[in-house]
Design a protein around this motif. Structure first.
Motif, PDB file in Angstrom:
ATOM      1  N   VAL A  48       0.852  -1.197   0.000  1.00 40.53           N
ATOM      2  CA  VAL A  48       0.000   0.000   0.000  1.00 40.53           C
ATOM      3  C   VAL A  48       0.884   1.242   0.000  1.00 40.53           C
ATOM      4  O   VAL A  48       1.801   1.361   0.823  1.00 40.53           O
ATOM      5  N   ASP A  49       0.623   2.162  -0.922  1.00 37.36           N
ATOM      6  CA  ASP A  49       1.363   3.425  -0.952  1.00 37.36           C
ATOM      7  C   ASP A  49       0.920   4.318   0.199  1.00 37.36           C
ATOM      8  O   ASP A  49      -0.267   4.409   0.512  1.00 37.36           O
ATOM      9  N   LEU A  50       1.881   5.003   0.826  1.00 38.05           N
ATOM     10  CA  LEU A  50       1.598   5.906   1.937  1.00 38.05           C
ATOM     11  C   LEU A  50       1.995   7.328   1.528  1.00 38.05           C
ATOM     12  O   LEU A  50       3.187   7.645   1.483  1.00 38.05           O
ATOM     13  N   THR A  53       2.389  13.000   4.343  1.00 39.11           N
ATOM     14  CA  THR A  53       1.620  14.173   4.757  1.00 39.11           C
ATOM     15  C   THR A  53       2.159  14.780   6.052  1.00 39.11           C
ATOM     16  O   THR A  53       1.856  15.934   6.364  1.00 39.11           O
ATOM     17  N   GLN A  58       6.189  10.421   9.808  1.00 35.10           N
ATOM     18  CA  GLN A  58       6.417   9.377   8.811  1.00 35.10           C
ATOM     19  C   GLN A  58       7.879   9.172   8.433  1.00 35.10           C
ATOM     20  O   GLN A  58       8.260   8.072   8.026  1.00 35.10           O
ATOM     21  N   LEU A 147       6.993   6.146   0.435  1.00 37.09           N
ATOM     22  CA  LEU A 147       6.730   5.247   1.550  1.00 37.09           C
ATOM     23  C   LEU A 147       5.677   4.226   1.138  1.00 37.09           C
ATOM     24  O   LEU A 147       4.678   4.573   0.494  1.00 37.09           O
ATOM     25  N   VAL A 148       5.900   2.973   1.493  1.00 39.56           N
ATOM     26  CA  VAL A 148       4.930   1.918   1.233  1.00 39.56           C
ATOM     27  C   VAL A 148       4.797   1.072   2.492  1.00 39.56           C
ATOM     28  O   VAL A 148       5.701   1.041   3.341  1.00 39.56           O
ATOM     29  N   LYS A 149       3.674   0.380   2.599  1.00 37.22           N
ATOM     30  CA  LYS A 149       3.423  -0.470   3.758  1.00 37.22           C
ATOM     31  C   LYS A 149       3.011  -1.854   3.280  1.00 37.22           C
ATOM     32  O   LYS A 149       2.148  -1.988   2.412  1.00 37.22           O
ATOM     33  N   GLU A 154       6.664  -0.930   7.448  1.00 40.12           N
ATOM     34  CA  GLU A 154       6.796   0.254   6.590  1.00 40.12           C
ATOM     35  C   GLU A 154       8.158   0.257   5.914  1.00 40.12           C
ATOM     36  O   GLU A 154       9.174  -0.070   6.532  1.00 40.12           O
TER      37      GLU A 154
END
Length: 295
Positions: A48-50, A53, A58, A147-149, A154
């Protein structure tokens, strides 16, 4: 003579037929067995792309380098390759496995990132000199971050101008273990005494436990080479004799055996160890279940 040869040939053919038939039966049985074999489908957790923000939440903190140009980074015991982002100071600290790394960085629009004033100490690296060489060269090519999860893990992907991932990092993230917890179960048995509390400070790597009588302090050790690895060490008690001393003792023994932690849900985490089952397979065993203190 020809007649005798013909008779022998017929006899040989008759004797050979059962073997051929038996061989065919064995093959058919093998094919049928193969058809009935269960098909195991490997389950891969979704990536999942993060969106970035909140840089402080993060980006800030420590990230272990796990890949350089898609090649896994392997390390020896006591050494690791990592970067630490200090968002407030706009600094990057780290280690190549042998040498310390210091730099300044700037994160801009569209997650563009630049590194300046890079300094590396000059110790001889041995095996790690090749990792260091590849890491520093890749760092020069970095143009952006993402960032991806995957599951609960992460990752930070540092990319070049062609959007190729040149450095991949994994956050050693045990933040979910932070704060005060009630001890809910020990080795599967419910803890009735709700005065037994445990407070983790992951940033300072300390633990404080109140058992309703004794105060216990200790050190938390995090293994950077193993995901969700946590150990409780140097647990020191005030050594008062209390009515619930047996529960306290069982808790301390369980904490000393703990090797891993896992989030069960939004309110509970568990501490685990590994052991061999009857088949010799390594499995996780739950030692302690902790319930978040409601503030």
């Amino acid at each position: 003579m020809i007649k005798k040869i013909t008779i022998f040939a017929l006899i040989f053919a008759i004797l050979a037929c059962p073997d051929v038939a038996f061989g065919r039966k064995k093959k058919d049985k093998k094919d049928k067995k193969e058809q009935n074999q269960p098909v195991f489908i490997e389950y891969k957790e979704e990536e999942v792309d993060l969106p970035i923000t909140n840089e402080m939440e993060q980006i800030n903190g420590e990230w272990n380098v796990v890949e350089i140009n898609e090649s896994p980074v392997t390390t020896t015991a006591g050494s690791r390759v990592y970067f630490n982002f200090d968002v407030l100071g706009r600094k990057l600290y780290g280690n190549t496995g042998t040498n310390a790394v210091n730099a300044t960085y700037s994160l801009k629009k569209d997650n563009k990132i630049t590194f300046d004033d890079l300094l590396v100490t000059k110790k001889s690296g041995g095996y790690f000199q090749y990792i260091e060489r590849d890491l520093l060269k890749a760092l020069e090519d970095v143009n952006s971050v993402a960032l991806v999860k995957v599951g609960d893990t992460e990752y930070m992907e540092m990319k070049n101008r062609r959007r190729d991932v040149v450095i991949k990092l994994r956050r050693q993230n045990l933040d979910f273990m932070n704060g005060p917890w009630l001890v809910k179960t020990i080795n599967g048995e419910n803890v009735i005494d709700r005065d037994i509390k445990l407070v983790n400070d992951i940033d300072m790597l300390t633990v404080n436990i109140t058992s309703g009588c004794n105060i216990i302090n200790g050190v938390i050790t995090v293994n950077p080479f193993r995901e969700f690895a946590i150990e409780y060490e140097d647990l020191k008690s005030s050594h008062r004799q209390c009515p619930n001393i047996d529960t306290e003792t069982r808790l301390l023994i369980a904490l000393e055996e703990a090797q891993l932690c896992r989030k069960r849900n939004d309110r509970e985490v568990e501490l685990l160890t590994t052991e061999r089952d009857e088949m010799g397979k390594t499995v996780n065993k739950t030692l302690v279940v902790l319930e978040k203190v409601r503030l």
